[in-house]
Enzyme design. Structure first.
Site, short mmCIF file in Angstrom:
data_model
loop_
_atom_site.label_atom_id
_atom_site.label_comp_id
_atom_site.label_asym_id
_atom_site.label_seq_id
_atom_site.Cartn_x
_atom_site.Cartn_y
_atom_site.Cartn_z
N HIS A 122 16.21 6.99 0.63
CA HIS A 122 16.18 7.16 2.09
C HIS A 122 16.92 6.06 2.83
O HIS A 122 16.69 5.85 4.02
CB HIS A 122 14.72 7.25 2.57
CG HIS A 122 14.02 8.49 2.12
ND1 HIS A 122 12.66 8.69 2.22
CD2 HIS A 122 14.52 9.64 1.57
CE1 HIS A 122 12.35 9.89 1.74
NE2 HIS A 122 13.45 10.49 1.33
N GLU A 219 -5.50 7.84 -3.46
CA GLU A 219 -5.86 9.22 -3.07
C GLU A 219 -5.06 10.23 -3.88
O GLU A 219 -3.91 9.98 -4.23
CB GLU A 219 -5.56 9.42 -1.59
CG GLU A 219 -6.51 8.64 -0.71
CD GLU A 219 -6.16 8.75 0.76
OE1 GLU A 219 -5.47 9.72 1.14
OE2 GLU A 219 -6.57 7.84 1.50
P1 OAD Z 1 3.15 8.26 3.07
O1 OAD Z 1 2.67 7.45 4.22
O2 OAD Z 1 3.32 9.71 3.27
O3 OAD Z 1 2.16 8.07 1.83
C1 OAD Z 1 1.73 6.80 1.41
C2 OAD Z 1 0.82 6.98 0.21
O4 OAD Z 1 0.49 5.68 -0.26
C3 OAD Z 1 -0.49 7.72 0.48
O5 OAD Z 1 -0.63 8.76 -0.46
C4 OAD Z 1 -1.55 6.63 0.27
O6 OAD Z 1 -2.74 7.16 -0.32
C5 OAD Z 1 -0.86 5.70 -0.68
N1 OAD Z 1 -1.31 4.30 -0.65
C6 OAD Z 1 -1.78 3.59 0.39
N2 OAD Z 1 -2.04 2.32 0.02
C7 OAD Z 1 -1.72 2.23 -1.29
C8 OAD Z 1 -1.76 1.18 -2.26
N3 OAD Z 1 -2.19 -0.04 -1.96
N4 OAD Z 1 -1.35 1.44 -3.52
C9 OAD Z 1 -0.91 2.70 -3.85
N5 OAD Z 1 -0.85 3.71 -2.99
C10 OAD Z 1 -1.25 3.49 -1.72
O7 OAD Z 1 4.48 7.55 2.55
P2 OAD Z 1 5.65 8.16 1.63
O8 OAD Z 1 5.10 9.12 0.64
O9 OAD Z 1 6.46 7.02 1.14
O10 OAD Z 1 10.80 9.39 5.14
O11 OAD Z 1 6.48 8.96 2.71
C11 OAD Z 1 7.60 9.66 2.30
C12 OAD Z 1 8.61 9.70 3.41
O12 OAD Z 1 8.00 10.21 4.59
C13 OAD Z 1 9.12 8.33 3.84
O13 OAD Z 1 10.14 7.83 3.02
C14 OAD Z 1 9.60 8.60 5.23
C15 OAD Z 1 8.40 9.39 5.71
O14 OAD Z 1 8.54 10.17 6.82
C16 OAD Z 1 11.73 9.32 6.11
O15 OAD Z 1 11.62 8.57 7.06
C17 OAD Z 1 12.89 10.22 5.87
#
Ligand code: OAD
Length: 249
Positions: A122, A219
């Site tokens: 990204h 989760e």
């Molecule tokens: P999300 O915010 O959708 O998901 C974050 C995940 O991290 C969740 O499933 C949480 O449960 C998990 N989480 C939180 N704390 C954690 C920890 N300490 N250890 C492990 N896991 C943990 O973020 P992404 O999946 O990265 O795209 O989001 C994907 C894309 O959506 C991003 O790259 C961005 C966003 O919109 C763009 O901007 C194009």
């Protein structure tokens, strides 16, 4: 708390011997560095609409609003340091002959931790890209004096060098990520909600091609039913435990 790595242990000797490991990381990996995730309570998309801040249309309509959002995020990234999860990924590169790190994160913390060449699906928030001539430059160490910033070469608007919704991923990065997923013996999905395509499909591609798939996330996400094992705790705990167990320094 110690992490029970039993589901992964059978593959350790293969990985040390050169069978490929690939990992996909998301915002959860940087959460312990103080950077907010996107979804869930306190996430960046709580009370904000991605359509208003992370699309080319939003930028065309109101570049100052979009830039304010990115300048605010840049300040957080400037203040953030890699955590034990980032460091563990970098340590693993020292002991695993074939490891590919794929990230959706735009914060550069994997590189700051020492990962040599993470595939950034990204883009990177700490780079500017000209909307006109396409020139990419490293962001200045401080916020812009006036918004929106303009390209010093062609005067068109500069934008952050990230992928917005509705845009295609950098073709080379995507191809490398797909190839690594399909060729992996073990695929780790770490700290991502697995809901944003096409990154979310990498785990599926890996599993279909025969990889042993593991999810590391407090989760459950849509990828969980495909996983051979899940670790329902933080990325820093699990990744440090894996790096330690593999003898990574
Ligand atoms: P999300 O915010 O959708 O998901 C974050 C995940 O991290 C969740 O499933 C949480 O449960 C998990 N989480 C939180 N704390 C954690 C920890 N300490 N250890 C492990 N896991 C943990 O973020 P992404 O999946 O990265 O795209 O989001 C994907 C894309 O959506 C991003 O790259 C961005 C966003 O919109 C763009 O901007 C194009």
């Amino acid at each position: 708390m110690s992490v029970d790595l039993a589901p992964l242990v059978p593959y350790f000797s293969d990985l040390r011997g050169g069978r490929p490991l690939a990992a996909l990381t998301g915002a959860g990996v940087s959460a312990e560095s103080g950077l907010p995730t996107f979804r869930g309570a306190g996430g960046l998309w709580e009370g904000r609409r991605a359509e208003d801040l992370a699309t080319a249309e939003a930028f065309a309509n109101d570049p100052v609003k979009v830039w304010r959002f990115y300048e605010w995020r840049r300040e957080k990234v400037r203040a953030a340091r890699p955590n034990e999860a980032h460091l563990a990924f970098a340590r693993l590169e020292g002991v695993l002959p074939r490891m590919t790190l794929i990230t959706q994160n735009v914060d550069g913390l994997h590189q700051a931790a020492g990962s040599r060449r993470p595939i950034e699906l990204h883009g990177n928030i700490m780079r500017d890209r000209c909307r006109g001539c396409g020139t990419v430059t490293a962001a200045a160490p401080a916020p812009f004096a006036t918004l929106p910033p303009r390209c010093p070469l062609c005067s068109e608007l500069l934008r952050p060098d990230v992928v917005w919704f509705g845009e295609v991923l950098p073709a080379g990065s995507w191809h490398e990520a797909e190839t690594a997923a399909e060729g992996s013996a073990v695929f780790l999905v770490v700290g991502t909600s697995s809901v944003v395509a096409p990154a979310s499909s990498l785990g599926l591609l890996a599993a279909r091609a025969g990889a042993h798939l593991f999810e590391i996330n407090p989760e459950a996400t849509p990828i969980a039913p495909l996983a051979e094992g899940v670790f329902r705790t933080s990325a820093s705990e699990v990744m440090s435990a894996i790096a330690n167990a593999l003898g990574a320094r």
